[in-house]
Design a protein around this motif. Structure first.
Motif, PDB file in Angstrom:
ATOM      1  N   PHE A 346       0.825  -1.216   0.000  1.00 32.41           N
ATOM      2  CA  PHE A 346       0.000   0.000   0.000  1.00 32.41           C
ATOM      3  C   PHE A 346       0.858   1.266   0.000  1.00 32.41           C
ATOM      4  O   PHE A 346       1.855   1.354   0.710  1.00 32.41           O
ATOM      5  N   GLY A 368      -9.312   0.907   4.865  1.00 34.88           N
ATOM      6  CA  GLY A 368      -8.228   0.552   3.954  1.00 34.88           C
ATOM      7  C   GLY A 368      -7.755   1.718   3.105  1.00 34.88           C
ATOM      8  O   GLY A 368      -6.880   1.564   2.258  1.00 34.88           O
ATOM      9  N   GLY A 370      -6.126   4.254   4.181  1.00 34.50           N
ATOM     10  CA  GLY A 370      -4.818   4.712   4.671  1.00 34.50           C
ATOM     11  C   GLY A 370      -4.900   5.666   5.851  1.00 34.50           C
ATOM     12  O   GLY A 370      -3.936   6.362   6.156  1.00 34.50           O
TER      13      GLY A 370
HETATM   14  P1  ADP Z   1      -7.480   2.495   7.347  1.00 30.83           P
HETATM   15  O1  ADP Z   1      -6.998   2.956   8.665  1.00 30.83           O
HETATM   16  O2  ADP Z   1      -7.982   3.590   6.475  1.00 30.83           O
HETATM   17  O3  ADP Z   1      -8.459   1.369   7.423  1.00 30.83           O
HETATM   18  P2  ADP Z   1      -4.799   1.560   7.033  1.00 30.83           P
HETATM   19  O4  ADP Z   1      -3.959   2.765   7.036  1.00 30.83           O
HETATM   20  O5  ADP Z   1      -4.880   0.759   8.259  1.00 30.83           O
HETATM   21  O6  ADP Z   1      -6.263   1.946   6.528  1.00 30.83           O
HETATM   22  O7  ADP Z   1      -4.319   0.607   5.873  1.00 30.83           O
HETATM   23  C1  ADP Z   1      -4.163   1.009   4.539  1.00 30.83           C
HETATM   24  C2  ADP Z   1      -3.598  -0.118   3.715  1.00 30.83           C
HETATM   25  O8  ADP Z   1      -2.280  -0.393   4.128  1.00 30.83           O
HETATM   26  C3  ADP Z   1      -4.370  -1.399   3.859  1.00 30.83           C
HETATM   27  O9  ADP Z   1      -4.500  -1.948   2.572  1.00 30.83           O
HETATM   28  C4  ADP Z   1      -3.504  -2.272   4.726  1.00 30.83           C
HETATM   29  O10 ADP Z   1      -3.612  -3.602   4.312  1.00 30.83           O
HETATM   30  C5  ADP Z   1      -2.107  -1.756   4.433  1.00 30.83           C
HETATM   31  N1  ADP Z   1      -1.261  -1.893   5.623  1.00 30.83           N
HETATM   32  C6  ADP Z   1      -1.525  -1.427   6.866  1.00 30.83           C
HETATM   33  N2  ADP Z   1      -0.504  -1.694   7.702  1.00 30.83           N
HETATM   34  C7  ADP Z   1       0.424  -2.354   6.988  1.00 30.83           C
HETATM   35  C8  ADP Z   1       1.710  -2.900   7.270  1.00 30.83           C
HETATM   36  N3  ADP Z   1       2.246  -2.817   8.501  1.00 30.83           N
HETATM   37  N4  ADP Z   1       2.383  -3.498   6.280  1.00 30.83           N
HETATM   38  C9  ADP Z   1       1.859  -3.575   5.030  1.00 30.83           C
HETATM   39  N5  ADP Z   1       0.669  -3.092   4.693  1.00 30.83           N
HETATM   40  C10 ADP Z   1      -0.066  -2.472   5.635  1.00 30.83           C
END
Ligand code: ADP
Length: 574
Positions: A346, A368, A370
């Motif tokens: 991502f 998802g 970010g």
């Molecule tokens: P939100 O808070 O809007 O639900 P996140 O910021 O948690 O979204 O996640 C955004 C994207 O990044 C998602 O597709 C998630 O799978 C990916 N992601 C989150 N944390 C990690 C990580 N530590 N390593 C790889 N990908 C990640």
């Protein structure tokens, strides 16, 4: 760099003690041989009476006692040396873990770190308790013995001089091989510990997804790898002992043959000299052999030392820049083209936005998109791929980490609670000593007084590691109480996604409003109420900043906004 020898030399008192004890032990060994030969010579060849023997017998007893005493002192000094060095290294490691930038702390497996702190440091034990004392003895005693042997019968001395060097040469050859294998063994042990703790921590999840069986196989494989690596190290250690045994046997055989011929056939040696030399020679070789086995222990420790060195080298220099940029006033935050990517995954596209002091910012967007990633980026948990976060105009990564975190509270959806009482868990919010009243006050503001009162032990109720026994909402409110104690100027808040009861909802809003009087609050928002009253709303869509502005601005300029609001949790809409 962890220089094992240097660490020993720094402990001068123990080293001097070791050298003196080794010297005395060498003298005692010579004395023991001398008295022994004197007694045998007097009894068998000179027909001396028991009366004449008494001084020799006492002499023999005295040197035996001295030798044992020296052996004991050397052993003890070695253990003391090992203890001191290990304590020193563990302190240094703990300090380095504590002082590490957060970025480094969240990398790597916890198991590997624990293994570094416990196993790797323990691996060094042998180096100090066995190798160093043996090395000192092997430098001093064989030389003493050789001088005496030369003075008695130079041919034997010469044979020793020719054959003995094979021992260190061979040891060095095997040593190089062993070092390689010991390195592998250490690496395998690190992997094993890492995997083990990882699996253990995630056991519930693994069970729920029926993955326990597979992980069992992983652990099994990892442990078998470690076993094989250990066996390899042992194999080369045994091989080297065998060879050392051969070499010393061979040289002793040659010496015995030479002495025997001179004594019996050519009659050119006295019994005294022959016997005396034949007692000293095995002692000489024994010393070298002991050194050989200690050498292996020492080599094993080098691998552990390398692991420690690697850790200390990785550790970023703790430069304290950018102090004084932050005061207790909330800073002016600017996302200046900040972008970030998880490896190949991502990507958060460059984001340009401003969050003035005392404002309330809401980050919204689909799951998802970010949002959490952006919150982590602002907190400084993720390094920028390009651009940066400016704090009062200064890039965040140029600001001293400690003073930045002192101004920050991050209330995640699932805050971490440590094994300890509720009181301790709240009190860690403040970096100072806190009184019981202050903790109660914070608990009151965070709306957990009733919950705490309902517990039998009140604030002293223990909560398990990671906050077992408390609900997500309760943990969040403990985190809020921490924030009340800390009084940070920036609060990052991951709003609960689950529906809360009205009472809790109200407490949460009041708490945040109270905290907001002194701080900028940036929320990953799910509630209509939070979104509507925010000064700045950042809308994320698939890692891009789709729009930004206040509620009214967005209603006018960004058509999808209204639709987004419709799906948010109702909360208390006024
Ligand atoms: P939100 O808070 O809007 O639900 P996140 O910021 O948690 O979204 O996640 C955004 C994207 O990044 C998602 O597709 C998630 O799978 C990916 N992601 C989150 N944390 C990690 C990580 N530590 N390593 C790889 N990908 C990640």
């Amino acid at each position: 760099m962890v220089d094992l020898k240097q660490l020993a030399y720094e402990r001068k008192n123990i080293m001097v003690f070791l050298i003196m004890a080794s010297f005395l032990k060498g003298l005692a060994m010579i004395g023991q041989a001398l008295f022994f030969v004197l007694i045998a010579d007097s009894v068998f060849l000179k027909n001396a009476s028991f009366q004449d023997m008494v001084p020799y017998l006492f002499g023999l007893l005295g040197v035996i006692f001295l030798r044992v005493l020296c052996g004991y002192v050397i052993g003890r000094s070695g253990v003391n040396l090992a203890t001191e060095v290990k304590t020193h290294l563990r302190e240094k490691l703990i300090q380095s873990f504590a002082a590490n930038p957060l970025q480094a702390s969240i990398q790597g497996q916890s198991g590997q770190k624990v293994s570094l702190l416990l196993d790797a440091v323990d691996e060094l034990d042998g180096y100090y308790s066995k190798y160093i004392p043996q090395m000192i003895q092997s430098y001093i005693i064989p030389v003493l013995l050789l001088i005496v042997i030369f003075s008695q019968h130079w041919v034997t001395g010469l044979i020793i001089l020719i054959t003995a060097p094979f021992i260190p040469i061979f040891m060095a050859l095997v040593g190089i091989k062993t070092k390689e294998k010991a390195d592998q063994q250490m690496e395998k042990m690190g992997q094993f510990s890492g995997t083990f703790l990882d699996v253990l921590q995630g056991l519930t999840t693994l069970k729920l997804y029926g993955q326990a069986e597979r992980q069992q196989q992983t652990i099994k494989k990892s442990s078998l790898d470690f076993r094989d690596a250990t066996m390899e190290v042992l194999k080369s250690a045994f091989l080297s002992s065998l060879m050392l045994e051969y070499i010393s046997m061979l040289s002793m055989g040659i010496i015995a043959l030479e002495i025997g011929l001179r004594l019996v056939v050519f009659d050119s040696l006295t019994f005294f000299t022959a016997f005396f030399v034949m007692i000293l020679v095995p002692d000489f070789f024994n010393m070298l052999k002991d050194f050989g086995s200690a050498f292996h222990t020492g080599k094993g420790s080098t691998a552990a030392a390398n692991r420690l060195s690697a850790h200390f080298e990785k550790e970023a220099p703790s430069v304290e820049w950018g102090q004084g940029i932050l005061s207790n006033e909330p800073p002016y935050l600017t996302l200046n083209g900040f972008s970030f990517q998880y490896g190949e995954g991502f990507k958060l596209e460059p984001i340009q936005a401003e969050i003035p002091p005392y404002s309330q910012a809401a980050i919204i967007g689909k799951s998802g998109s970010g949002k959490t990633t952006l919150l982590h980026a602002i907190a400084g948990l993720l390094p920028p791929e390009s651009g940066n976060v400016l704090v009062n105009g200064v890039p965040r990564d140029q600001i001293d980490e400690k003073s930045w975190f002192e101004q920050l509270s991050y209330i995640s959806q699932n805050p971490y609670l440590f094994a300890g009482t509720i009181k301790e868990n709240i009190a860690i919010g403040a970096s100072r000593e806190t009184t019981e009243e202050e903790v109660w006050e914070a608990a009151k503001k965070a709306g957990i007084v009733e919950m705490v009162m309902s517990l039998k032990e009140g604030l002293d109720t223990p909560v398990g590691e990671a906050g077992r026994g408390l609900s997500g909402g309760e943990k969040q409110r403990i985190a809020l109480a921490r924030a009340f104690l800390k009084q940070p100027s920036v609060i990052l808040f991951d709003e609960p996604t689950t529906g809360l009861d009205l009472q809790t909802e109200k407490i949460l809003q009041e708490s945040l409003a109270e905290l907001g009087k002194r701080a900028t609050i940036i929320t990953v928002a799910h509630r209509l109420h939070t979104i509507k009253q925010s000064d700045v709303i950042l809308i994320l869509s698939e890692g891009k900043l789709a729009a930004a502005g206040s509620h009214n601005e967005l209603l006018e300029t960004y058509a999808p906004y209204e639709e987004m609001l419709a799906v948010q949790h109702g909360g208390i809409v006024q």
